[in-house]
Design a protein around this motif. Structure first.
Motif, PDB file in Angstrom:
ATOM      1  N   PRO A  45     134.831 -41.225  55.870  1.00 33.09           N
ATOM      2  CA  PRO A  45     133.434 -41.081  56.297  1.00 33.09           C
ATOM      3  C   PRO A  45     132.533 -41.960  55.436  1.00 33.09           C
ATOM      4  N   ARG A  46     131.410 -42.377  56.001  1.00 33.76           N
ATOM      5  CA  ARG A  46     130.521 -43.352  55.342  1.00 33.76           C
ATOM      6  C   ARG A  46     130.186 -42.970  53.905  1.00 33.76           C
ATOM      7  N   GLU A  47     129.883 -41.690  53.674  1.00 37.96           N
ATOM      8  CA  GLU A  47     129.426 -41.262  52.339  1.00 37.96           C
ATOM      9  C   GLU A  47     130.561 -41.412  51.332  1.00 37.96           C
ATOM     10  N   LEU A  48     131.778 -41.112  51.792  1.00 39.59           N
ATOM     11  CA  LEU A  48     132.916 -41.156  50.879  1.00 39.59           C
ATOM     12  C   LEU A  48     133.377 -42.578  50.584  1.00 39.59           C
ATOM     13  N   LEU A  49     133.163 -43.450  51.551  1.00 41.92           N
ATOM     14  CA  LEU A  49     133.663 -44.816  51.417  1.00 41.92           C
ATOM     15  C   LEU A  49     133.087 -45.512  50.184  1.00 41.92           C
ATOM     16  N   GLU A  50     131.780 -45.388  49.990  1.00 39.31           N
ATOM     17  CA  GLU A  50     131.151 -46.045  48.842  1.00 39.31           C
ATOM     18  C   GLU A  50     131.645 -45.456  47.529  1.00 39.31           C
ATOM     19  N   ALA A  51     131.770 -44.143  47.494  1.00 37.77           N
ATOM     20  CA  ALA A  51     132.253 -43.479  46.280  1.00 37.77           C
ATOM     21  C   ALA A  51     133.673 -43.932  45.972  1.00 37.77           C
ATOM     22  N   GLU A  52     134.459 -44.074  47.017  1.00 41.93           N
ATOM     23  CA  GLU A  52     135.855 -44.473  46.888  1.00 41.93           C
ATOM     24  C   GLU A  52     135.949 -45.929  46.399  1.00 41.93           C
ATOM     25  N   TYR A  67     132.102 -43.414  40.803  1.00 44.04           N
ATOM     26  CA  TYR A  67     130.831 -42.743  40.508  1.00 44.04           C
ATOM     27  C   TYR A  67     130.819 -42.186  39.096  1.00 44.04           C
ATOM     28  N   GLU A  68     129.608 -41.932  38.609  1.00 48.50           N
ATOM     29  CA  GLU A  68     129.461 -41.282  37.314  1.00 48.50           C
ATOM     30  C   GLU A  68     129.319 -39.784  37.550  1.00 48.50           C
ATOM     31  N   ARG A  69     129.544 -39.040  36.532  1.00 44.91           N
ATOM     32  CA  ARG A  69     129.384 -37.594  36.611  1.00 44.91           C
ATOM     33  C   ARG A  69     127.966 -37.243  37.061  1.00 44.91           C
ATOM     34  N   GLY A  70     127.861 -36.377  38.060  1.00 43.61           N
ATOM     35  CA  GLY A  70     126.559 -35.941  38.541  1.00 43.61           C
ATOM     36  C   GLY A  70     125.886 -36.885  39.525  1.00 43.61           C
ATOM     37  N   ALA A  71     126.614 -37.911  39.974  1.00 42.18           N
ATOM     38  CA  ALA A  71     126.031 -38.882  40.919  1.00 42.18           C
ATOM     39  C   ALA A  71     125.632 -38.199  42.226  1.00 42.18           C
ATOM     40  N   PHE A  72     126.369 -37.189  42.601  1.00 43.48           N
ATOM     41  CA  PHE A  72     126.056 -36.403  43.797  1.00 43.48           C
ATOM     42  C   PHE A  72     126.675 -35.029  43.624  1.00 43.48           C
ATOM     43  N   THR A  73     126.311 -34.093  44.475  1.00 44.56           N
ATOM     44  CA  THR A  73     126.866 -32.749  44.357  1.00 44.56           C
ATOM     45  C   THR A  73     128.382 -32.829  44.450  1.00 44.56           C
ATOM     46  N   GLY A  74     129.042 -32.237  43.511  1.00 36.50           N
ATOM     47  CA  GLY A  74     130.503 -32.262  43.553  1.00 36.50           C
ATOM     48  C   GLY A  74     131.085 -33.323  42.645  1.00 36.50           C
ATOM     49  N   ALA A  75     130.242 -34.229  42.139  1.00 34.76           N
ATOM     50  CA  ALA A  75     130.747 -35.256  41.217  1.00 34.76           C
ATOM     51  C   ALA A  75     130.779 -34.668  39.811  1.00 34.76           C
ATOM     52  N   VAL A  76     131.766 -33.808  39.573  1.00 34.23           N
ATOM     53  CA  VAL A  76     131.811 -33.068  38.300  1.00 34.23           C
ATOM     54  C   VAL A  76     132.334 -33.942  37.161  1.00 34.23           C
ATOM     55  N   ALA A  77     133.052 -34.975  37.516  1.00 34.17           N
ATOM     56  CA  ALA A  77     133.531 -35.894  36.482  1.00 34.17           C
ATOM     57  C   ALA A  77     133.435 -37.322  37.008  1.00 34.17           C
ATOM     58  N   ALA A  78     133.263 -38.271  36.112  1.00 36.38           N
ATOM     59  CA  ALA A  78     133.190 -39.672  36.524  1.00 36.38           C
ATOM     60  C   ALA A  78     134.536 -40.114  37.085  1.00 36.38           C
ATOM     61  N   LYS A  79     134.477 -41.030  38.047  1.00 38.60           N
ATOM     62  CA  LYS A  79     135.730 -41.523  38.622  1.00 38.60           C
ATOM     63  C   LYS A  79     135.589 -43.016  38.914  1.00 38.60           C
ATOM     64  N   PRO A  80     136.510 -43.815  38.444  1.00 39.18           N
ATOM     65  CA  PRO A  80     136.454 -45.241  38.781  1.00 39.18           C
ATOM     66  C   PRO A  80     136.824 -45.440  40.243  1.00 39.18           C
ATOM     67  N   ASP A  97     140.729 -53.011  54.555  1.00 38.98           N
ATOM     68  CA  ASP A  97     141.197 -52.923  55.932  1.00 38.98           C
ATOM     69  C   ASP A  97     140.038 -52.493  56.824  1.00 38.98           C
ATOM     70  N   GLU A  98     139.999 -53.020  58.038  1.00 36.07           N
ATOM     71  CA  GLU A  98     138.910 -52.687  58.986  1.00 36.07           C
ATOM     72  C   GLU A  98     137.546 -52.916  58.335  1.00 36.07           C
ATOM     73  N   ILE A  99     137.345 -54.106  57.829  1.00 36.37           N
ATOM     74  CA  ILE A  99     136.153 -54.436  57.049  1.00 36.37           C
ATOM     75  C   ILE A  99     134.858 -54.246  57.847  1.00 36.37           C
ATOM     76  N   ALA A 100     134.935 -54.345  59.173  1.00 32.49           N
ATOM     77  CA  ALA A 100     133.730 -54.215  59.998  1.00 32.49           C
ATOM     78  C   ALA A 100     133.080 -52.834  59.854  1.00 32.49           C
ATOM     79  N   HIS A 101     133.855 -51.865  59.333  1.00 29.08           N
ATOM     80  CA  HIS A 101     133.322 -50.508  59.183  1.00 29.08           C
ATOM     81  C   HIS A 101     132.527 -50.303  57.903  1.00 29.08           C
ATOM     82  N   LEU A 102     132.383 -51.336  57.083  1.00 32.13           N
ATOM     83  CA  LEU A 102     131.600 -51.191  55.849  1.00 32.13           C
ATOM     84  C   LEU A 102     130.143 -50.903  56.183  1.00 32.13           C
ATOM     85  N   THR A 103     129.544 -49.962  55.474  1.00 33.65           N
ATOM     86  CA  THR A 103     128.115 -49.673  55.673  1.00 33.65           C
ATOM     87  C   THR A 103     127.287 -50.843  55.143  1.00 33.65           C
TER      88      THR A 103
END
Ligand SMILES: Nc1ncnc2c1ncn2[C@@H]1O[C@H](COP(=O)(O)OP(=O)(O)O)[C@@H](O)[C@H]1O
Ligand SMILES: [Mg+2]
Length: 313
Positions: A71-78, A82-95, A109-115
């Protein structure tokens, strides 16, 4: 080790281009219908890169992300992490995956789907080799080769303003187009041979062989799902034929029906059929005027009437 089967001139050309670009760090855009082998070619490029002089860093990572699967919201995070607290549920930073691809290959893959947002950030990754994680202040530096895959017409997406033109140009430095399998039929049987070996190994059975009839049917089939469809057809046939001979009866109905239709279409016509066909054509040309049609055909009106009557019998 990744093997790219390329018997047809079109596929040989694609593989040659992939081999050339592999030793460099250039970005690559691979286009082709679903199942034509885009992911396979991306892995091939990376494998050659690792072998080549250019990869002095030892084990260069290979990271794949399917932009259509998230989903669009997850794609950017993936992608960017993100850093800790970047959004609800971001309890720890993740590269993100881009960081994971540092000094290696990042396959989008499927680059046309980039937001639109992700497109802007990705452009900065390409141009300046930097970005920030979501919710982060610190600029992360990254150096990797991008391989973008698409089965849609990106130029058209650019025209619709659904895809950034500047990003498109950056990705399109080297483009490898993979033709649909039905436009390079020489690859069908060599691919089938590879899939036969794979399926035999996977299911622990003797390597099956295709009968002449089965080979002919496969060669004639259009494969809307390209190499992936062929792989599935072979695997299924290996399972039902039990590792022996694979005949026409072991192929799916879609393949058998297509072969039947084709055979009917390819049956040579009789002289009478050709004549009737031509008479219909000329009558259409003269908009049904029979005197005119008879004149063009070089026969009498009476003879034309007779032939028309007998063609209806
Ligand atoms: N030229 C080829 N040589 C060897 N295997 C291939 C070739 N083209 C496709 N394949 C195989 O066919 C299957 C589908 O290919 P894939 O790369 O997933 O297609 P795409 O990414 O274009 O949808 C994979 O198992 C892949 O390894
Ligand atoms: Mg794919």
């Amino acid at each position: 080790v990744i093997e790219i089967i390329a018997e047809s001139a079109a596929m040989r050309e694609a593989r040659r281009l992939a081999e050339r670009v592999a030793a460099t760090k250039a970005n690559v855009l691979i286009t082709g219908e679903s199942g034509t082998g885009k992911n396979a070619l991306a892995r091939f490029i990376h494998a050659l890169y690792v072998q080549s002089q250019a990869a002095r860093d030892g084990d260069a990572p290979y990271v794949e992300i399917d932009c259509a699967a998230l989903p669009r919201e997850l794609l950017e995070a993936e992608l960017f992490g993100y850093e800790r607290g970047a959004f609800t549920g971001a309890v720890a930073a993740k590269p993100g995956r881009i960081e994971a691809a540092h000094k290696g290959t990042l396959v989008l893959d499927e680059i046309a789907h980039l937001t639109a947002d992700a497109q802007a950030k990705l452009l900065r990754v390409i141009e300046r080799k930097e970005f920030e994680r979501l919710g982060g202040q610190r600029t992360v530096r990254v150096d990797c080769r991008l391989i973008a895959l698409t089965n849609v017409d990106l130029e058209e997406a650019v025209k619709r303003r659904a895809f950034r033109e500047d990003l498109y140009f950056r990705l399109n430095v080297v483009r490898v187009s993979i033709a649909p399998l039905r436009q390079r039929r020489e690859d069908i049987l060599p691919l089938a041979a590879k899939f036969l070996s794979q399926a035999a190994a996977k299911h622990g059975v003797r390597r099956a062989v295709l009968t002449k009839e089965a080979r002919r049917m496969l060669e004639d089939y259009d494969f809307p799902g390209n190499a992936r469809e062929l792989a599935h057809i072979i695997e299924r046939a290996v399972i039902i034929a039990g590792g022996g001979r694979i005949g026409a009866e072991d192929l799916p109905e879609t393949v058998r029906l297509a072969a039947q239709t084709k055979a009917r279409r390819l049956r040579p016509l009789t002289l009478r059929e050709v004549e009737n066909e031509y008479i219909r054509e000329i009558l259409a040309l003269t908009k049904g005027n029979k005197s005119e049609a008879a004149r063009i055909l070089g026969i009498s009106r009476k003879s034309l009437y007779e032939r028309m009557r007998s063609s209806e019998e």
